[in-house]
Motif scaffolding. Sequence first.
Motif, PDB file in Angstrom:
ATOM      1  N   LEU A 128       0.843  -1.103  -0.005  1.00  9.25           N
ATOM      2  CA  LEU A 128       0.095   0.136   0.123  1.00  9.25           C
ATOM      3  C   LEU A 128       0.822   1.252  -0.161  1.00  9.25           C
ATOM      4  CD1 LEU A 128      -2.803  -1.084   2.592  1.00  9.25           C
ATOM      5  CD2 LEU A 128      -3.184  -0.797   0.009  1.00  9.25           C
ATOM      6  N   ILE A 129       1.794   1.604   0.559  1.00  3.75           N
ATOM      7  CA  ILE A 129       2.963   2.427   0.747  1.00  3.75           C
ATOM      8  C   ILE A 129       3.396   2.952  -0.695  1.00  3.75           C
ATOM      9  CG2 ILE A 129       4.967   1.619   1.402  1.00  3.75           C
ATOM     10  CD1 ILE A 129       3.178   4.567   3.085  1.00  3.75           C
ATOM     11  N   CYS A 130       3.597   1.836  -1.315  1.00  5.15           N
ATOM     12  CA  CYS A 130       3.912   2.107  -2.723  1.00  5.15           C
ATOM     13  C   CYS A 130       3.016   2.795  -3.744  1.00  5.15           C
ATOM     14  CB  CYS A 130       4.326   0.892  -3.619  1.00  5.15           C
ATOM     15  SG  CYS A 130       6.120   0.252  -2.879  1.00  5.15           S
ATOM     16  N   VAL A 131       1.653   2.991  -3.121  1.00  6.39           N
ATOM     17  CA  VAL A 131       0.804   3.978  -3.930  1.00  6.39           C
ATOM     18  C   VAL A 131       1.308   5.156  -4.018  1.00  6.39           C
ATOM     19  CG1 VAL A 131      -1.505   4.565  -4.313  1.00  6.39           C
ATOM     20  CG2 VAL A 131      -0.891   2.128  -3.915  1.00  6.39           C
ATOM     21  N   PRO A 132       1.273   5.859  -2.514  1.00  4.26           N
ATOM     22  CA  PRO A 132       1.787   7.287  -2.485  1.00  4.26           C
ATOM     23  C   PRO A 132       3.288   7.333  -2.720  1.00  4.26           C
ATOM     24  CG  PRO A 132       1.567   6.274  -0.385  1.00  4.26           C
ATOM     25  CD  PRO A 132       1.094   5.320  -1.300  1.00  4.26           C
ATOM     26  N   LEU A 133       4.071   6.366  -2.790  1.00  5.98           N
ATOM     27  CA  LEU A 133       5.684   6.470  -3.204  1.00  5.98           C
ATOM     28  C   LEU A 133       5.561   6.719  -4.675  1.00  5.98           C
ATOM     29  CD1 LEU A 133       8.616   5.941  -3.302  1.00  5.98           C
ATOM     30  CD2 LEU A 133       8.225   3.603  -3.615  1.00  5.98           C
ATOM     31  N   ALA A 134       4.542   6.138  -5.680  1.00  7.08           N
ATOM     32  CA  ALA A 134       4.597   6.425  -6.983  1.00  7.08           C
ATOM     33  C   ALA A 134       4.402   7.898  -7.473  1.00  7.08           C
ATOM     34  CB  ALA A 134       3.530   5.562  -7.684  1.00  7.08           C
ATOM     35  N   PHE A 135       3.674   8.518  -6.451  1.00  8.93           N
ATOM     36  CA  PHE A 135       3.399   9.972  -6.897  1.00  8.93           C
ATOM     37  C   PHE A 135       4.641  10.854  -6.786  1.00  8.93           C
ATOM     38  CE2 PHE A 135      -0.963   8.834  -5.880  1.00  8.93           C
ATOM     39  CZ  PHE A 135      -1.904   9.976  -6.166  1.00  8.93           C
ATOM     40  N   TYR A 136       5.457  10.540  -5.889  1.00  6.66           N
ATOM     41  CA  TYR A 136       6.683  11.242  -5.611  1.00  6.66           C
ATOM     42  C   TYR A 136       7.637  11.126  -7.013  1.00  6.66           C
ATOM     43  CZ  TYR A 136      11.483  12.675  -4.558  1.00  6.66           C
ATOM     44  OH  TYR A 136      12.658  13.315  -4.504  1.00  6.66           O
ATOM     45  N   TYR A 137       7.926   9.807  -7.648  1.00  8.78           N
ATOM     46  CA  TYR A 137       8.651   9.616  -8.691  1.00  8.78           C
ATOM     47  C   TYR A 137       8.061  10.068 -10.038  1.00  8.78           C
ATOM     48  CZ  TYR A 137      11.600   6.099  -5.873  1.00  8.78           C
ATOM     49  OH  TYR A 137      12.176   5.666  -5.057  1.00  8.78           O
ATOM     50  N   GLN A 138       6.679   9.839 -10.194  1.00  9.32           N
ATOM     51  CA  GLN A 138       6.076  10.395 -11.230  1.00  9.32           C
ATOM     52  C   GLN A 138       5.655  12.017 -11.488  1.00  9.32           C
ATOM     53  OE1 GLN A 138       3.007   7.693 -12.902  1.00  9.32           O
ATOM     54  NE2 GLN A 138       1.570   9.472 -13.135  1.00  9.32           N
ATOM     55  N   GLU A 139       5.334  12.322 -10.428  1.00  5.73           N
ATOM     56  CA  GLU A 139       4.931  13.775 -10.266  1.00  5.73           C
ATOM     57  C   GLU A 139       5.952  14.858 -10.048  1.00  5.73           C
ATOM     58  OE1 GLU A 139       2.038  14.270 -12.005  1.00  5.73           O
ATOM     59  OE2 GLU A 139       1.152  12.276 -11.958  1.00  5.73           O
ATOM     60  N   THR A 140       6.841  14.672  -9.374  1.00  2.26           N
ATOM     61  CA  THR A 140       7.566  15.687  -8.518  1.00  2.26           C
ATOM     62  C   THR A 140       8.380  16.859  -9.477  1.00  2.26           C
ATOM     63  OG1 THR A 140       7.996  14.264  -6.645  1.00  2.26           O
ATOM     64  CG2 THR A 140       9.366  16.148  -6.785  1.00  2.26           C
ATOM     65  N   ASN A 141       9.029  15.986 -10.649  1.00  2.81           N
ATOM     66  CA  ASN A 141       9.555  16.829 -11.584  1.00  2.81           C
ATOM     67  C   ASN A 141       8.658  17.778 -12.145  1.00  2.81           C
ATOM     68  OD1 ASN A 141      11.007  17.149 -14.581  1.00  2.81           O
ATOM     69  ND2 ASN A 141      12.521  17.460 -12.576  1.00  2.81           N
ATOM     70  N   LEU A 142       7.490  17.284 -12.770  1.00  2.00           N
ATOM     71  CA  LEU A 142       6.529  18.066 -13.305  1.00  2.00           C
ATOM     72  C   LEU A 142       6.226  19.118 -12.474  1.00  2.00           C
ATOM     73  CD1 LEU A 142       4.642  18.564 -16.041  1.00  2.00           C
ATOM     74  CD2 LEU A 142       3.415  16.768 -15.116  1.00  2.00           C
ATOM     75  N   PHE A 143       5.813  18.784 -11.264  1.00  2.00           N
ATOM     76  CA  PHE A 143       5.325  19.837 -10.373  1.00  2.00           C
ATOM     77  C   PHE A 143       6.364  20.912  -9.987  1.00  2.00           C
ATOM     78  CE2 PHE A 143       5.994  20.401  -5.529  1.00  2.00           C
ATOM     79  CZ  PHE A 143       5.112  21.259  -5.479  1.00  2.00           C
ATOM     80  N   LEU A 144       7.490  20.646  -9.705  1.00  2.00           N
ATOM     81  CA  LEU A 144       8.457  21.693  -9.555  1.00  2.00           C
ATOM     82  C   LEU A 144       8.902  22.442 -10.696  1.00  2.00           C
ATOM     83  CD1 LEU A 144      11.110  19.367  -7.632  1.00  2.00           C
ATOM     84  CD2 LEU A 144       9.806  21.064  -6.805  1.00  2.00           C
TER      85      LEU A 144
END
Length: 398
Positions: free
Chosen positions: A220-236
Amino acid sequence: MKTTIRVQLAFMMFLNFFAWGIWFVTMGTYLSTKLNADGIQIGLAYGTQSLGAIIAPFIIGLIADKYFAAQRILGILHLIGGALLFNLSSQSLFNDFYPYLLIYMILYMPTLALVNAISFKQMTNPEKEFSSIRVWGTIGWIAAGLLIGWLALEKDGSLDQTFKIASLVSLVLGVYSFMLPNTPPPKAGTKTSLAEIVGADAIGLLKDKNFLIFFLASFLICVPLAFYYQETNLFLNEVGVSNAASKMTMGQMSETLFLFLMPLFFSRLGVKKMLLIGMGAWVIRYICFSYGDAGSNVGLLYAGIILHGICYDFFFVTGQIYTDQRAGEKIRSSAQGMITLATYGAGMLVGFWLAGLIADLHKTATGHDWATIWLIPAAVAAGILILFALLFKDPSKK
């Protein structure tokens, strides 16, 4: 281990992770800005890592461990991978981009096990020697991020160059691999069962309620983990942080620091507290992202990135140690394989898809409603933390 072999292995690790880190971090930004991909498509692209992680054990278990020397397979995979990466850089439509990426990741993910196998074969005491070799993989990932910033590839909108750089590095590693120390197949002439490959031999561990709770929490914790890898660079990049990829390397620097501090924390805190701190760091990280910006609150963004060391090491490294302790020597490999399939395979596959869906649902005329987006994985991580705290019993207190 001889100094020459140590240098060989360190350079192998550096190149293997550089070839991944140079494009993986910024792929979401590239797909969004150059290929006009939506969130679901970006999730599919990142999900190729998970599909690769699911298929990799079969390549290693059925081919690498039985028929061919590890360094030769590593070389062949990277030579083919180099050609695929070069083709990736020239695709202008997502539907053309995706098949190349999928094939590449199916070929790349087994290299993570292969470089470890090549390293272990040369070591007399892997527990003491491996970390000094593996750290060069992290240094390679950091160097890739810093190079993106130095070349201003994000600023100039030239992220297609990351795939070309990765292609060149992959080809170099492909040739270099044939010069590495020989690592013959360890299971030549033996039978390998499907159950062994997927970690089915370790399923009996799930009868232990404590381990079952840990297993489900890891998934389950890998679900929020994926948000970091996928979205952080686009977000920044969307909120106006310059050289985002370079700044994200602070996460790997933090990961390296805490990895060396792990023995100190582990002896004082024990398994449950370490795991809870790791999950708690996820919650804090995403709240930092939600309230941070490129102006007066930029410190919150940096804090969220730096927390990667605690997020990753305190949960995943501690989890590997706990799994190792519970499994014992006989089914140790199967148990670790089962956890890997559940986390980097199934868990992150679900997470990448969900992250893309959430991003699409919160798209605005100027980008995305990031303040809302980041609160969702924060809430998911908080829920997992609470349930884990209530249900998991500290094994050190038994």
